[in-house]
Design a protein around this motif. Structure first.
Motif, PDB file in Angstrom:
ATOM      1  N   HIS A  16      30.876  37.081  34.967  1.00  0.00           N
ATOM      2  CA  HIS A  16      30.648  35.361  35.524  1.00  0.00           C
ATOM      3  C   HIS A  16      30.526  35.927  37.102  1.00  0.00           C
ATOM      4  O   HIS A  16      30.802  34.781  38.398  1.00  0.00           O
ATOM      5  N   GLY A  17      30.795  37.501  37.587  1.00  0.00           N
ATOM      6  CA  GLY A  17      30.299  37.748  39.048  1.00  0.00           C
ATOM      7  C   GLY A  17      31.824  37.643  39.890  1.00  0.00           C
ATOM      8  O   GLY A  17      33.355  37.544  39.708  1.00  0.00           O
ATOM      9  N   GLN A  18      32.203  37.490  41.245  1.00  0.00           N
ATOM     10  CA  GLN A  18      32.912  37.659  41.827  1.00  0.00           C
ATOM     11  C   GLN A  18      33.775  35.896  41.439  1.00  0.00           C
ATOM     12  O   GLN A  18      32.988  35.010  41.563  1.00  0.00           O
ATOM     13  N   GLY A  19      35.154  36.496  41.628  1.00  0.00           N
ATOM     14  CA  GLY A  19      35.966  34.972  41.468  1.00  0.00           C
ATOM     15  C   GLY A  19      36.765  35.422  43.046  1.00  0.00           C
ATOM     16  O   GLY A  19      36.478  35.739  43.825  1.00  0.00           O
ATOM     17  N   PRO A  20      37.760  34.319  42.550  1.00  0.00           N
ATOM     18  CA  PRO A  20      38.210  33.646  43.839  1.00  0.00           C
ATOM     19  C   PRO A  20      39.228  34.608  44.138  1.00  0.00           C
ATOM     20  O   PRO A  20      39.540  35.532  43.445  1.00  0.00           O
ATOM     21  N   SER A  21      40.254  34.172  45.212  1.00  0.00           N
ATOM     22  CA  SER A  21      41.081  34.825  45.511  1.00  0.00           C
ATOM     23  C   SER A  21      42.140  35.120  44.701  1.00  0.00           C
ATOM     24  O   SER A  21      41.711  34.167  43.832  1.00  0.00           O
ATOM     25  N   PRO A  22      42.764  36.345  44.832  1.00  0.00           N
ATOM     26  CA  PRO A  22      44.281  35.867  42.843  1.00  0.00           C
ATOM     27  C   PRO A  22      45.450  35.057  43.287  1.00  0.00           C
ATOM     28  O   PRO A  22      46.272  34.881  43.955  1.00  0.00           O
ATOM     29  N   VAL A  23      44.654  33.609  42.908  1.00  0.00           N
ATOM     30  CA  VAL A  23      46.078  32.760  43.279  1.00  0.00           C
ATOM     31  C   VAL A  23      45.903  31.673  42.216  1.00  0.00           C
ATOM     32  O   VAL A  23      44.341  31.454  41.841  1.00  0.00           O
ATOM     33  N   ALA A  24      46.849  31.389  41.830  1.00  0.00           N
ATOM     34  CA  ALA A  24      46.942  30.567  40.120  1.00  0.00           C
ATOM     35  C   ALA A  24      45.775  29.230  40.624  1.00  0.00           C
ATOM     36  O   ALA A  24      44.811  29.403  39.675  1.00  0.00           O
ATOM     37  N   ASP A  25      45.784  28.508  41.491  1.00  0.00           N
ATOM     38  CA  ASP A  25      44.973  27.480  41.776  1.00  0.00           C
ATOM     39  C   ASP A  25      43.991  27.685  41.802  1.00  0.00           C
ATOM     40  O   ASP A  25      43.554  27.094  41.527  1.00  0.00           O
ATOM     41  N   HIS A  26      43.920  28.805  42.862  1.00  0.00           N
ATOM     42  CA  HIS A  26      42.004  28.942  43.001  1.00  0.00           C
ATOM     43  C   HIS A  26      40.891  29.243  41.685  1.00  0.00           C
ATOM     44  O   HIS A  26      40.321  29.277  41.729  1.00  0.00           O
ATOM     45  N   PHE A  27      42.554  30.054  40.527  1.00  0.00           N
ATOM     46  CA  PHE A  27      41.808  30.702  39.519  1.00  0.00           C
ATOM     47  C   PHE A  27      41.666  29.036  38.577  1.00  0.00           C
ATOM     48  O   PHE A  27      40.828  29.244  37.590  1.00  0.00           O
ATOM     49  N   VAL A  28      42.465  28.699  38.207  1.00  0.00           N
ATOM     50  CA  VAL A  28      41.912  26.780  37.451  1.00  0.00           C
ATOM     51  C   VAL A  28      40.940  26.584  38.131  1.00  0.00           C
ATOM     52  O   VAL A  28      40.398  25.733  37.237  1.00  0.00           O
TER      53      VAL A  28
END
Length: 163
Positions: free
Chosen positions: A134-146
């Motif tokens: 799905h392309g570029q993801g957020p920074s590797p922080v749990a809340d950003h991933f959620v």
């Protein structure tokens, strides 16, 4: 480029995906007894390790899980041991989108820009048939991933006059 460590890669991208997709929506709700899923995840990690040569086995340090409900979506968020190379994952989530009957399994994978070598992430998804990028993801922080998982899996509104 270094290959991913077999233990880490197979756990996040194969075994955990298979198990959670097989168990389905119930994995996104806490157990009625309030027991944590962490012991089962550690056992799954260790059992997978036993199938690997000793030099490929990794400790489960950093493995964690928690259940969340965000905007009507239910999630099991799994924190994985720290990734070392592409495409090992920081996080995995089994999500039951609001109104859905089936879960989706998503990962936040470590990535490196092939042009300049800068670290980043990729938002991936595993189905029973394949892997989706799905392309570029957020920074590797749990809340950003959620937040990224919710945005990706939320039902889309259909036009001006329909809901």
């Amino acid at each position: 480029m270094t290959d991913p460590r077999p233990h880490h890669y197979r756990f996040a991208h194969r075994e955990l995906a298979r198990q959670l997709l097989e168990f389905g929506p119930q994995v996104t709700s806490p157990s009625p007894s309030g027991k944590s899923l962490l012991p089962a995840l550690v056992q799954l990690w260790d059992t997978l390790g036993e199938t690997l040569p000793p030099e490929d086995r990794l400790p489960s340090h950093g493995l964690d899980s928690r259940h969340l409900e965000v905007e009507g979506h239910r999630l099991l968020l799994v924190t994985l041991p720290t990734p070392a190379v592409t495409p090992e994952a920081y996080f995995a989530a089994a999500v039951l989108p609001q109104g859905a009957k089936a879960i989706r399994y998503l990962t936040l994978e470590h990535a490196v820009n092939p042009f300049d070598g800068t670290p980043g992430t990729v938002l991936g998804e595993w189905t029973t048939q394949n892997h989706l990028n799905h392309g570029q993801g957020p920074s590797p922080v749990a809340d950003h991933f959620v937040t990224a998982v919710i945005q990706l899996t939320a039902p889309k509104k259909r036009g001006f006059w329909r809901r």
